[in-house]
Enzyme design. Structure first.
Site, PDB file in Angstrom:
ATOM      1  N   HIS A  75       0.828  -1.207   0.000  1.00 19.57           N
ATOM      2  CA  HIS A  75       0.000   0.000   0.000  1.00 19.57           C
ATOM      3  C   HIS A  75       0.863   1.259   0.000  1.00 19.57           C
ATOM      4  O   HIS A  75       0.548   2.243  -0.651  1.00 19.57           O
ATOM      5  CB  HIS A  75      -0.924  -0.022   1.221  1.00 19.57           C
ATOM      6  CG  HIS A  75      -1.979   1.023   1.183  1.00 19.57           C
ATOM      7  ND1 HIS A  75      -3.196   0.821   0.586  1.00 19.57           N
ATOM      8  CD2 HIS A  75      -1.995   2.283   1.657  1.00 19.57           C
ATOM      9  CE1 HIS A  75      -3.920   1.915   0.702  1.00 19.57           C
ATOM     10  NE2 HIS A  75      -3.217   2.822   1.345  1.00 19.57           N
TER      11      HIS A  75
ATOM     12  N   HIS B   1     -10.485   1.473  -1.099  1.00 19.98           N
ATOM     13  CA  HIS B   1     -10.677   1.062   0.281  1.00 19.98           C
ATOM     14  C   HIS B   1     -11.430  -0.265   0.284  1.00 19.98           C
ATOM     15  O   HIS B   1     -12.484  -0.404   0.889  1.00 19.98           O
ATOM     16  CB  HIS B   1     -11.414   2.142   1.081  1.00 19.98           C
ATOM     17  CG  HIS B   1     -10.658   2.545   2.309  1.00 19.98           C
ATOM     18  ND1 HIS B   1     -11.242   2.982   3.451  1.00 19.98           N
ATOM     19  CD2 HIS B   1      -9.331   2.552   2.554  1.00 19.98           C
ATOM     20  CE1 HIS B   1     -10.306   3.250   4.344  1.00 19.98           C
ATOM     21  NE2 HIS B   1      -9.148   3.010   3.827  1.00 19.98           N
TER      22      HIS B   1
END
Lengths: 236, 784
Positions: free
Chosen positions: B49, B96
């Site tokens: 990430h 998300h």
């Protein structure tokens, strides 16, 4: 004409109201919630948004803010106050308008164009609206279902305080045209003195052909016309 | 604070998702064994990430430059593009997915919150949002719960913040069951002079923490997002999902923009993934400075938090601000005005080290640039997946042609991936800010940029702008179009062609609106990169995306990678979502998809069917999926040169004032496109405005009726013009090299469609009903 547009911590339609009023050729300024109304205010707009995050009830906290004390005095002296969406909720919470706005009957937020029938023309908010013209104006709310007890509703009707009702494109007040379950399709009302009004739809979003509708400007034009006829009323 | 920290064992290292090699590299950087807190920091900073360790070599292949780019990909939180007159836009998309799978409402709210912060961190005022969503099939109650939770979460955050959610896309496919995709996009506006850097400049400058107190929520969310999602992990990680507060975000945004106008800020960064860790480290690394912070000064929501917890918390709506020394009072004044918590927590140093103290002890001492820049990079093995052989070998021989085209059309219109998304976008405030010119429901959203879209200016900047503005000169309003696209089925069936098609469709949508692309932001939603077949999908789709972005002059300004997306039954379809932003020169060029007036001429731009494709555009099509239950076949070929010619020709015709409506052909083919043209104009609640049409395709050479009606041959647009201009438009298009033919006429209350082998006619109302109400029906909502 000088408009004061209130700015609560999470007002988010404040700029839109200022934009609409200025585009229509009048003055508008933002008034911070910790301040008082400036001298020379001809009318107050309580704009849409989520005032203080609306964590208790919509508008429930905003009514305690310093600026609302000053708006109350302004209204008591006959000053014009228009609450839009969350601003309408603030005005009912503050007791400046009767009734309450509760959750939409399908429990969902609704952002869509609706039609409004103008039910009373004898107010500074409606006097310029062409007769029999359903106004096409957007709504954007999750808690816009107007509610009041029978006695209050009867009084509203008796005094002609219901200003706008949801209707279809032909002006018929039908259940299908009611986006949120509001009693009697009520979209907006005024107080007994006819100087304080609130409505759930957003006229400031419907003042330009570019945005798809100019019907909202009739509400502002009504105020401008009323303003031309009398000097500032209730400036504290 | 006196808590004893666990000893660093190989097991603990593995739990932090660090390989033994990565751990050894960390030891080498430090010259000693890490503390527990440092281990946590390496873990999150080197997660996919934050570090893109598996995808960085691929991301480098994206085109990232153009004369308009002011801040390029990877430099900052978001890229920035010049839109003329000293104005610029910052935009980005971010996923998300894993949090939304675990807790859909909060997962989605914090996704929106995070991307809004990325934008105002750049000094821009966020003015619109969009999203791209994927779910399993709506027959599953669990999918409905996720879908409804995600939509409500996006609505709650965006509506309360006061940002219009103007565009998006939603697809439903079994591959996303249990692993929904939630990609949130935000766009902001600023003047060139207002660009803010996330760099910790100025040795001796104080470091401020602003925003709500730090809690234990969202501990190590970035690391969580970089693991396979399993049922066990979902349950375990529920506590890793952060909680969003849009009210707080609105205050933090306004306060930060107000603070930036004072000129007191040397650098600013949001605390997003990996919270305080990532923000301090990246800011110091960018500036080549060091940073020293004192955790005892960080506002804390829970008692007794360890340094590990404070550093890795992902509590939302927090910002890190470096302030020019001596101007601390201005920060205090503005944050007090907005009733926001703030704390001076540290100072910029010249050591190049990120130093953290807690309870009088030094708990972290890491060379900032090294941890940020020396993150591992992996060139993963890629092997073509075996399933593709069967996909390529698929032919239509065993597939009967359509026998009931009208029935097929109605089934397609009601298919949730094609059906109107009004159930979704009606829950989003898409008009706040009084700038949405084309609402959701056309090919691309169009917003108007007006003066109040800009952040508040410093007195100096305001004076300069005024001196450059002639008296009485109006603000140079701008019109931006934006769209988010990706057909994951195409990408699954051919990652390279599918990647190209995603960008091409987005750019085609922009062209239909009258816009020329400015730039793109991508969100690679992919599966496990350690599996060679899955990495091959990533590599090939990126190759397609990059090639297409080059072809359309749409440089990638940034984006996001979300890997490890899978459910218990297998990986998701590779879904490289692309958002493209374009500029429309004049308001009169803004074009919508619905038919306008009786008697207008309907023109098809592009070939009706790609006869060179053995599947005639039906590979991977909605028709094959819906009518035959087949999700296979090579998807339609995407010829970038032909697409580019189509787009420039169409925009040219629009700018000449010849085009009254334009709608691109995508899922469901020409029949669905035509149906949408007749029925998608919504005047108000319960008040659609229908405009029928009669279309004759019988001149087209003999081919399958299904290919003509429902084939998804690329680079086609249905446009209309006045009957007088019909021949002129066709001639001009052909002159430019775009196949064009008049196929019918607008008018009446029915859609009548004739081919050589079939003819049907239906009232527009009959088509509108299944299309408009399908999602509400699936969600058990009363239809309208």
């Amino acid at each position: 004409m000088n408009f004061s547009v209130l700015q609560f911590p999470a007002s988010n339609c404040d700029q839109d109201a200022v934009h609409a009023i200025r585009r229509l050729g009048h003055h508008a300024r933002l008034v911070w919630h910790k301040d008082n109304l400036p001298a020379g205010t001809d009318a107050v707009i309580v704009p849409g948004g989520f005032s203080y995050g609306d964590y208790l009830r919509c508008g429930a906290i905003a009514r305690f803010s310093p600026v609302m004390q000053s708006v109350r005095q302004f209204a008591d002296k006959g000053g014009w106050v228009l609450g839009i969406c969350n601003g309408f909720q603030v005005l009912t919470e503050a007791g400046l308008l009767p009734g309450a706005l509760v959750r939409n009957r399908d429990l969902q937020f609704h952002c869509e164009q609706v039609y409004l029938k103008t039910a009373a023309a004898d107010t500074p908010f409606t006097r310029r609206i062409p007769a029999d013209k359903p106004l096409r104006i957007p709504i954007a709310h999750g808690e816009g279902c107007y509610y009041a007890d029978e006695a209050t509703l009867a009084e509203l009707r008796a005094n002609g305080q219901v200003l706008w009702q949801y209707c279809d494109s032909e002006g018929n007040v039908t259940d299908q045209a009611n986006p949120n379950g509001a009693l009697h399709n009520i979209a907006g009302i005024c107080n007994k003195g006819r100087n304080v009004a609130g409505l759930m739809p957003h006229p400031e979003r419907a003042c330009e052909a570019l945005l798809g509708s100019e019907d909202g400007k009739w509400i502002f034009e009504s105020l401008f016309e009323a303003g031309r006829e009398r000097p500032a009323a209730g400036t504290p | 604070m006196s808590m004893t920290e666990p000893a660093i064992t190989p097991d603990l290292v593995a739990k932090h998702n660090l390989t033994p090699e990565e751990y050894q590299h960390a030891v080498k950087i430090l010259g000693r064994n890490p503390t527990y807190t440092e281990l946590g920091i390496f873990s999150v900073m080197w997660s996919e990430h934050c570090s893109y360790k598996n995808t960085r070599p691929l991301l480098k292949t994206f085109p990232t430059r153009s004369p308009r780019i002011l801040v390029g990909a990877g430099e900052e939180n978001a890229g920035i593009i010049d839109i003329g007159h000293g104005l610029a836009v910052a935009f980005k998309i971010e996923s998300h997915n894993h949090p939304s799978a675990v807790e859909p409402f909060q997962g989605a709210t914090t996704g929106v919150g995070g991307i809004i912060r990325d934008i105002f961190t750049m000094g821009a005022r966020p003015v619109c949002a969009a999203n791209s969503l994927r779910f399993g099939e709506l027959s599953s109650a669990e999918v409905r719960r996720l879908f409804s939770g995600v939509v409500q979460g996006i609505a709650h955050y965006g509506n309360c913040f006061g940002i219009p959610t103007v565009a998006g896309e939603v697809y439903f496919d079994r591959s996303y069951e249990g692993n929904p995709l939630v990609n949130a996009f935000c766009l902001g506006v600023l003047r060139h002079e207002q660009i803010t850097r996330g760099a910790a400049h100025g040795v001796g400058n104080p470091v401020f923490y602003v925003g709500p107190a730090t809690g234990r929520d969202g501990l190590a969310g970035a690391a969580f997002a970089s693991q396979d999602l399993t049922e066990a992990s979902a349950e375990q990680q529920r506590g890793a999902v952060q909680v969003g507060d849009p009210f707080m975000e609105k205050l933090v945004c306004e306060a930060c923009l107000e603070l930036l106008a004072t000129g007191a800020v040397a650098g600013m960064q949001d605390m997003g993934a990996a919270g305080l860790t990532c923000s301090t480290c990246e800011m110091a690394a960018r500036a080549g400075t060091g940073i020293e912070i004192e955790l005892d000064k960080v506002p804390q929501r829970a008692p007794g938090m360890s340094s590990y917890e404070i550093m890795l918390s992902e509590s939302q709506e927090r910002m890190l601000v470096v302030v020019h020394k001596g101007r601390e009072e201005e920060v205090k004044r503005i944050f007090d005005k907005w009733d926001l918590p703030w704390a001076e927590i540290g100072v910029i140093t010249d050591t190049g080290h990120m130093v953290v103290r807690h309870g009088g002890r030094q708990v972290v001492n890491i060379p900032a640039r090294k941890i940020a820049d020396e993150s591992p990079v992996y060139h993963r093995e890629a092997v073509e997946p075996a399933y593709l052989q069967a996909v390529r070998a698929f032919r239509l021989d065993g597939v009967p042609d359509t026998v009931q085209p009208l029935e097929d059309l109605k089934r397609l219109l009601a298919w949730p991936s094609i059906a109107s998304k009004n159930w979704v976008y009606r829950q989003y405030d898409h008009q706040v800010r009084a700038g949405t010119v084309v609402l959701p429901g056309s090919d691309a959203a169009v917003i108007r940029i007006k003066e109040d879209c800009l952040p508040v200016m410093s007195a100096e900047l305001a004076a300069r702008v005024e001196s450059q503005t002639a008296p009485g000169q109006a603000f140079p309003e701008k019109y931006l179009a934006l769209t988010v696209d990706c057909n994951g089925t195409y990408v699954y069936l051919d990652p390279y062609e599918g990647g190209k098609a995603a960008v091409t469709e987005a750019c085609r949508n922009l062209a239909c609106s009258g816009a020329i692309p400015l730039g793109a932001t991508d969100n690679l939603n992919m599966a496990n990169p350690h599996k060679p077949e899955l990495f091959w999908q990533i590599r090939e789709s990126v190759r397609g995306l990059a090639e297409a972005c080059r072809a359309f002059d749409a440089p990638v300004t940034g984006g996001n990678c979300s890997l490890y997306n899978q459910n218990p039954n297998g990986p998701i379809d590779p879904t490289p979502t692309v958002a493209v932003v374009g500029l429309i020169e004049k308001p009169e060029h803004i074009t919508t998809q619905w038919f306008k007036d009786e008697g207008d001429t309907i023109i098809l731009l592009g070939e009706a069917v790609d006869l060179g494709d053995p599947l005639l555009g039906l590979g991977g099509s909605a028709w094959l999926q819906v009518v035959h239950g087949l999700k296979t076949g090579a998807p339609p070929r995407c010829d970038l040169e032909a697409a580019r010619t189509l787009h420039t020709t169409l925009v040219g015709l629009i700018q000449s004032g010849l085009i009254k409506s334009a709608h691109d052909c995508s899922e469901g083919g020409l029949a669905v496109t035509l149906a949408e043209c007749t029925m998608s104009r919504m005047e108000a609640r319960g008040t659609p405005r229908f405009m029928g049409a009669t279309v004759d395709l019988s001149e087209w050479p003999e081919t399958r009726t299904s290919a003509l009606l429902f084939g998804e041959t690329q680079s086609r647009v249905v446009a209309t013009c006045t009957s007088r201009d019909g021949c002129k438009v066709v001639e001009r298009a052909r002159l430019m090299g775009v196949p064009a033919q008049i196929i019918g006429k607008v008018g009446g209350e029915r859609l009548t469609l004739k081919t050589r082998g079939s003819e049907f006619s239906a009232s527009v109302d009959e088509l509108h009903h299944p299309w408009w109400n399908s999602l509400a029906k699936h969600m058990n909502q009363p239809g309208e």
